[in-house]
Design a protein around this motif. Structure first.
Motif, short mmCIF file in Angstrom:
data_model
loop_
_atom_site.label_atom_id
_atom_site.label_comp_id
_atom_site.label_asym_id
_atom_site.label_seq_id
_atom_site.Cartn_x
_atom_site.Cartn_y
_atom_site.Cartn_z
N PHE A 128 0.26 -10.06 -5.96
CA PHE A 128 1.35 -10.40 -6.87
C PHE A 128 1.79 -11.84 -6.69
O PHE A 128 1.93 -12.59 -7.67
N MET A 139 0.24 -0.60 3.22
CA MET A 139 1.01 0.52 2.71
C MET A 139 0.93 0.60 1.20
O MET A 139 0.67 1.67 0.65
N ILE A 140 1.13 -0.55 0.50
CA ILE A 140 1.19 -0.39 -0.95
C ILE A 140 -0.18 -0.23 -1.58
O ILE A 140 -0.28 0.27 -2.69
N LEU A 173 -4.03 -10.27 5.43
CA LEU A 173 -3.99 -10.84 6.77
C LEU A 173 -2.71 -11.58 7.06
O LEU A 173 -2.39 -11.85 8.20
N SER A 174 -1.97 -11.96 6.03
CA SER A 174 -0.76 -12.75 6.23
C SER A 174 0.13 -12.45 5.04
O SER A 174 -0.30 -11.79 4.09
N PRO A 175 1.40 -12.94 5.06
CA PRO A 175 2.27 -12.63 3.92
C PRO A 175 1.65 -13.13 2.62
O PRO A 175 1.01 -14.17 2.58
N ILE A 210 -4.18 -6.18 8.40
CA ILE A 210 -3.23 -6.60 9.42
C ILE A 210 -1.82 -6.65 8.85
O ILE A 210 -0.85 -6.36 9.54
N ASN A 211 -1.70 -7.04 7.58
CA ASN A 211 -0.41 -7.04 6.91
C ASN A 211 -0.09 -5.59 6.55
O ASN A 211 -0.68 -5.02 5.63
N LEU A 212 0.83 -4.98 7.31
CA LEU A 212 1.05 -3.55 7.16
C LEU A 212 1.68 -3.20 5.82
O LEU A 212 1.47 -2.10 5.30
N VAL A 213 2.44 -4.14 5.25
CA VAL A 213 3.04 -3.84 3.94
C VAL A 213 1.94 -3.76 2.88
O VAL A 213 1.93 -2.85 2.04
N ILE A 242 2.90 1.95 11.29
CA ILE A 242 2.75 0.79 12.17
C ILE A 242 1.68 1.03 13.20
O ILE A 242 0.82 0.17 13.43
N ILE A 244 -3.52 -0.27 11.26
CA ILE A 244 -4.70 -1.13 11.28
C ILE A 244 -5.98 -0.32 11.28
O ILE A 244 -6.92 -0.63 10.55
#
Lengths: 298, 498, 126
Positions: free
Chosen positions: A196, A109-110, A190-192, A103-106, A93, A97
C-alpha cells in the motif's frame, strides 16, 4: 389535476385515481397556512434553524459524553495485561516468522493469517476507481461543448508555459521516486512498508510527472487500456494466489510454495507477489483518481 | 486425504461472484456483461442448492478455514442450513431481477458504462454472500463497505441530477451507520481481544457473568445495533430510501430493497446469535427496543406510503413498513419470533423484487411517467406485468395462498410472551394489514382500469421477461403454499446457529 | 476521572469521533460533510493505534534477537488500521466524484439549496 366538487365520494374516487384534489378558495387558504409550521408557529425561519442546530449539537454532546464514560471504564492504555494481549498475539509474534516467513509481522498478519480482509480491501479500491470512472469519465451526460472549450484552453495554457525548473527537476526526481517506491514494495515483508505505501509513492511520482509534462506524455506509456489491464491482471493474480492458499489450507492439503530463509527478499511464500500486485493496483488507482478528477479521462 | 467438495461451496460462491465483477471490467460489451452476470448467479444458485440439501440432510453447520490457520488466528466462513437457504433464494432472485429489468438498464444507462453497472451488481452479490457466510466481524465491516459503495453506484447509474442527489444522500446515511458500527467493533475488540465470532461470544459470556466492563458492553451493543439499523433503514433512519428507489433503475431498486437491506438484517441476526448470545441480549433488554421500533416502523411506513402519488416511492415506504415487521419479530425474542422474521425476509425479498420489476415494465409501457395516475390502463396493455404486479400486491396485503400471508400467520403465532405482547402484536398486524390494503389496492385497480386519453400501443415484452414474471409468481406461490418445509429448514438452521 | 486522563489517546479519539459525526450529520456544505467523515474515520484509527501500544516495547519487526512476546507491541490493530485507511480513501474519492457531478448540474455545494432546486424541478415535471 382536475377541479372536483367537494363531495366525499368523488374525492375518494379522485384519490383512488391518484389525482390531487384542488378546491377553489378553501384549498388556497390551506396552502397559505401550510407554510406556517404546526409546532411553535411564532418562531421565524432563522430561529427555527438555530433551534435545530442547538438541538443537534446537544444530541452529539450527549453521544460524546456517553462514549467518554465508556472510555473511562476501558482497559488501561499501554498495559501488558489487556484483554487484547492473548493467545492470538502470542502465536503471531512467536511463530510468525516460521509460519509465514516474513520478518515484518504486520505484513505477515495481513497477507497470510487474515488475508481475506486484505482481499476485500483490494476490491474496495478497485470498486472505488470503477465508480469514479462511471461518474467522471466523459460521456454524453456529463461533458458538453463548454467543458470541452474550457479543457482545451487549459491544455493550451499549459503548453505555452515553459516551466523549466519543474521539468528539469522532475526528470531527475521521477526515477528516484519510482525507485524508492519499488524498494518499499519489495521490502514490504522485511521492513516497514509494503504494497500500500509503495504503491502510493509510485502513484505520487506519476502525478508529479503528469503535472510537469502534461497528460500526453504520460499517455505514451500509460493509457486507459493499460490501466484496465494492469488493475484487472493484478487483482486476478491476487485472487488466484489467495484461492490456492485458502483451498489448500481449508482442505488440509500440502502448501508447495517455499517459505525461503527469513531475511532474504525472496522469502515469505506468496507475500512478495501479493505485495507487488497490491502495489501496482494502488499506484494505478492513485494516478487514475488524479487524471479523472482533473481531466475526465485517463 | 479426501476433499469434502461440498464444504468448499461457500468459498467458491463468494470468489466466483467477486471474480465475475473483476472480469467484467475486461469485457467491452454490455450484453456480454449481462450474460456473465446471469451465468454466475445461476452457478451460485446451483452450488447453494447442493449445499442446502447436504447440510439439512446431515443436520450440521460447519466452519471453513480461510487459509492454513484455524480460528482465532485466521479467517473463517461458517455455513449451515439457514445460510445456505438464504444464499440459494437470493441468487435466484438476483438472476430473475437482472433478467427482468435488463431493458431499462440498457436504455437508461449510458451505453459504454453499462458494463460498469454490471461490475457493481456482481460485487453487491459477492458481498451479500460474504455477509451471509462470514464468521469474523472485521471481514463483515470490509464487505459492508463494498456493499455501500456498490449500492450507491447502482443508485446513480442513470446519471441525471436527481439520481446523483439520491446517491449522495444514501452514501451519507450509510457512512453514518458504518462509522458507528466500526467504533462499536473497535470497542468490542478492546474488551474481548478477539475478532472471530465464536471467540468473542465466549469472552462476552464470561464478562457478562462477572460484571466486568458492564458499561462498555452496553455501549457496544447499542453502537453495533444502531449502526446496522441505520443501514437496514429501520424507521427513523429510512429517509434515504424513497429518493434512491425512485431515481434508480427498477432492477437496481429491486436488488437494493429486496436483497441488500436483508443482508444487513442477516448480519444483525448473526450478531444476536453468534456474538452476543441470546443470554446477553436478554440481560440488556435490547429486544424490547427492537420491538418498539419495529412496531412504530410498521405503522409509520404504511402511513407515509399511502400519501405518495408516485409508485416507486410508495414501494419504498412499503419496504420501510416490512422491515418494521422483521424487527418486530426479532423483538418478540423467542425462537418462533426469529423463525417468523427469517421467513418474512425470504417472502419480502421475493415479493419486493417482483413488484419493482413489474412496476418498471408498467412504467415503461405508459411512457416513462412514474405517477400512479399515469399508470391507468397499463395492465391491459401489458398483461404479464399487470398480473405479476397484482400477485405481488396481494402477497403484500396478506391474502392466503400468497407468501405474505404465511409470514403474518407465523408472526401472530409467535407472540406468545404474555397478554400485553400478544395484544400489541395482533393489533399492529391487523392495523398494518388494513393500511397495506388501502395503499396497494388502488394501484391494482388503477392499472386494470380503462385507459383514458389517446390509445397507447400494446407493449411487446420479450420472451425472457414473460418467463421471469411466471418464475416470480411461481416462487411466490411456493412460499405461500409449501411454507411448512421451509419453516422447518429455518428452525433447524436457527438451532444450529445459536 | 483519572482513568480517563490516563486513557487520554482514547478520550481524544472519541471526542474527534463525535466532532466528525456531528459534521457529517449537520453541516449543509457537502465538502465539509465529507471532511467530517474523514475526521470520524481518522479518530477510529487513532483509537485502534492506541489499543495496540504497550509501554516499553517496539514495533513488531524482528530484525535481530528472539521473537518473544515481551519485546513487541500488539500487531493486530496495525493491520486493522491499514485496511481501514484504504476503505476510507475509497469512500472519500467516490463522494468527491459525486460532489463534482452535483456541482456541474446545480452550481452550488450547499445540500439544502440542492434539495430545494431538485424539488422544484420535480414539481415542474408534474
Amino acid at each position: 389535476m382536475a377541479k372536483l366538487p367537494k363531495g366525499g365520494l368523488s374525492r375518494f374516487v379522485a384519490w383512488v385515481n391518484g389525482e390531487e384534489v384542488v378546491d377553489d378558495l378553501k384549498h388556497g387558504h390551506h396552502k397559505e397556512k401550510k407554510t406556517k409550521a404546526k409546532y411553535l408557529p411564532h418562531l421565524t425561519m432563522e430561529q427555527r434553524l438555530l433551534g435545530y442546530r442547538i438541538l443537534g449539537v446537544l444530541i452529539c454532546s450527549i453521544f460524546v459524553l456517553i462514549l467518554l464514560a465508556t472510555v473511562s471504564k476501558l482497559p488501561t492504555f499501554g498495559s501488558p495485561n489487556n484483554p487484547a494481549s492473548n493467545e492470538v498475539v502470542e502465536r503471531y509474534i512467536e511463530s510468525g516468522i516460521e509460519e509465514t516467513g516474513a520478518i515484518n509481522l504486520v505484513a505477515g498478519m495481513i497477507l497470510d493469517y487474515r488475508a481475506f480482509d486484505t482481499f476485500g480491501e483490494s476490491n474496495v479500491l478497485f470498486l472505488a476507481v470503477i465508480s469514479v470512472v462511471m461518474l467522471l469519465k466523459r460521456d454524453r451526460n456529463n461533458f458538453d461543448e463548454d467543458d470541452e472549450k474550457i479543457l482545451n484552453e487549459d491544455i493550451d495554457l499549459d503548453d505555452e508555459d515553459d516551466n523549466i525548473i519543474l521539468k528539469r527537476f522532475t526528470m531527475i526526481i521521477f526515477p528516484l521516486i519510482t525507485l524508492y517506491g519499488v524498494y518499499v514494495i519489495l521490502n514490504g515483508h522485511l521492513s516497514p512498508g509494503g504494497g500500500f505505501s509503495g504503491g502510493a509513492i509510485i502513484g505520487a511520482g506519476l502525478i508529479l510527472f503528469d503535472t510537469a509534462f502534461g497528460q500526453s506524455a504520460v499517455r505514451k506509456f500509460f493509457n486507459f487500456k493499460r490501466f484496465t489491464y494492469i488493475s484487472v491482471g493484478c487483482l486476478l493474480t491476487y485472487c488466484a494466489c489467495k484461492s490456492y492458499s485458502f483451498f489448500t489450507g481449508a482442505n488440509h492439503l500440502e502448501n508447495i510454495i517455499p517459505k525461503g530463509i527469513p531475511g532474504n527478499i525472496l522469502s515469505g511464500g506468496l507475500i512478495l507477489p501479493l505485495n507487488i500486485c497490491v502495489g501496482l493496483i494502488v499506484a494505478c488507482t492513485m494516478y487514475g483518481f488524479y487524471a479523472l478528477f482533473t481531466r475526465g479521462e485517463i | 486425504m479426501s476433499i469434502n467438495w461440498i464444504h468448499n461451496f461457500p468459498f467458491f460462491s463468494i470468489f466466483l461472484a467477486m471474480l465475475g465483477g473483476i472480469l467484467t471490467a475486461l469485457l467491452n460489451d454490455g450484453k456480454k456483461a449481462l450474460r456473465l452476470n446471469q451465468l454466475i448467479t445461476l452457478i451460485v444458485a446451483i452450488l447453494s442448492l447442493c449445499l442446502l440439501l447436504n447440510v439439512t440432510a446431515n443436520n450440521e453447520s460447519f466452519t471453513f478455514m480461510m487459509g492454513h490457520f484455524p480460528a482465532p488466528w485466521g479467517n473463517e466462513l461458517r455455513a449451515g442450513p439457514l445460510e445456505a437457504l438464504m444464499a440459494f433464494v437470493f441468487s435466484i432472485l438476483m438472476f430473475l431481477t437482472v433478467t427482468g429489468g435488463q431493458r431499462e438498464i440498457f436504455s437508461d444507462v449510458v451505453s459504454d458504462k453499462v458494463k460498469y453497472f454490471f461490475i457493481m451488481i456482481n460485487l453487491i452479490f459477492g458481498s451479500i454472500l460474504a455477509l451471509i457466510y462470514t464468521n469474523d466481524v472485521f471481514t463483515a465491516y470490509v464487505f459492508i463497505e463494498i456493499n455501500t459503495i456498490a449500492s450507491c453506484a447502482v443508485v446513480m447509474a442513470k446519471g441525471h441530477g436527481r439520481s446523483i442527489i439520491a446517491s449522495i444522500h444514501y452514501l451519507i446515511m450509510s457512512s453514518l451507520g458504518s462509522g458507528l458500527f466500526l467504533i462499536g467493533l473497535c470497542l468490542l475488540y478492546d474488551i474481548t481481544g478477539h475478532l472471530l465470532m465464536p471467540n468473542i461470544q465466549e469472552q462476552l459470556i464470561l464478562l457478562s457473568r462477572s460484571g466486568e466492563y458492564a458499561l462498555p458492553l452496553t455501549v457496544v451493543c447499542g453502537l453495533v445495533f444502531i449502526g446496522l439499523a441505520i443501514k437496514s433503514a429501520l424507521f427513523p433512519f429510512h429517509t434515504m430510501l424513497p429518493n434512491a428507489y425512485d431515481n434508480s433503475t427498477s432492477a437496481g431498486a429491486g436488488i437494493l430493497s429486496g436483497l441488500v437491506l436483508k443482508s444487513y438484517i442477516i448480519l444483525i441476526l448473526k450478531f444476536i446469535f453468534q456474538v452476543f448470545s441470546l443470554e446477553v441480549i436478554q440481560a440488556l433488554k435490547i429486544e424490547n427496543v427492537l420491538f418498539v421500533f419495529g412496531i412504530v416502523g410498521m405503522i409509520m411506513g404504511s402511513i407515509y406510503a399511502f400519501r405518495e402519488v408516485r409508485i416507486k416511492k410508495m414501494l419504498a415506504y412499503s419496504s420501510v413498513a416490512q422491515i418494521g415487521y422483521i424487527f418486530m419479530g426479532f423483538g418478540i425474542g423467542n425462537m418462533a419470533g426469529f423463525t417468523a422474521s427469517c421467513f418474512h425476509i425470504l417472502a419480502h425479498a421475493a415479493t419486493k423484487t417482483l413488484l419493482f420489476v413489474s412496476a418498471g415494465s408498467l412504467i415503461e409501457t405508459n411512457g416513462g411517467k412514474t405517477g400512479i395516475r399515469d399508470l391507468q390502463g397499463a395492465g391491459r396493455l401489458n398483461p404479464f406485468a399487470g398480473v405479476a404486479y397484482s400477485v405481488g400486491a396481494l402477497s403484500m396485503v396478506g391474502i392466503p395462498l400468497f407468501a405474505g400471508f404465511a409470514s403474518k400467520y407465523y408472526f401472530a403465532l409467535s407472540a406468545a410472551g404474555g397478554k400485553l405482547q400478544l395484544s400489541i402484536v395482533l393489533t399492529a398486524l391487523a392495523v398494518s394489514m388494513i393500511l397495506n390494503a388501502i395503499y396497494f389496492i388502488p394501484t391494482v385497480i388503477s392499472i386494470w382500469s380503462k385507459p383514458e386519453g389517446e390509445i397507447k400501443p400494446k407493449a411487446e415484452p420479450t420472451f425472457s421477461f414473460k418467463c421471469v414474471c411466471v418464475a416470480f409468481m411461481m416462487i411466490n406461490f411456493i412460499l405461500g403454499i409449501f411454507f411448512q418445509p421451509i419453516i422447518a429448514v429455518i428452525e433447524q438452521g436457527l438451532r444450529l446457529l445459536g | 476521572m483519572e482513568h480517563l486522563m490516563h486513557n487520554y489517546y482514547e478520550a481524544a479519539a472519541v471526542i474527534l469521533f463525535g466532532i466528525g459525526f456531528m459534521n457529517l450529520l449537520l453541516q449543509s456544505n457537502l465538502i465539509k460533510k465529507f471532511i467530517g467523515l474523514n475526521i470520524m474515520d481518522t479518530a477510529v484509527y487513532l483509537f485502534l493505534a492506541a489499543k495496540g501500544f504497550i509501554y516499553g516495547r517496539v514495533a513488531p519487526i524482528v530484525t535481530s534477537g528472539e521473537a518473544v512476546i515481551e519485546r513487541f507491541v500488539n500487531p493486530v490493530p496495525s493491520g486493522l488500521v491499514l485496511t481501514g485507511i484504504v476503505v476510507s480513501v475509497s469512500v472519500t474519492a467516490f463522494s468527491l466524484a459525486l460532489i463534482i457531478r452535483l456541482y456541474k448540474v446545480y452550481h452550488t455545494f450547499d445540500m439544502d439549496e440542492i434539495m430545494k432546486l431538485a424539488r422544484e424541478e420535480e414539481k415542474r415535471e408534474y
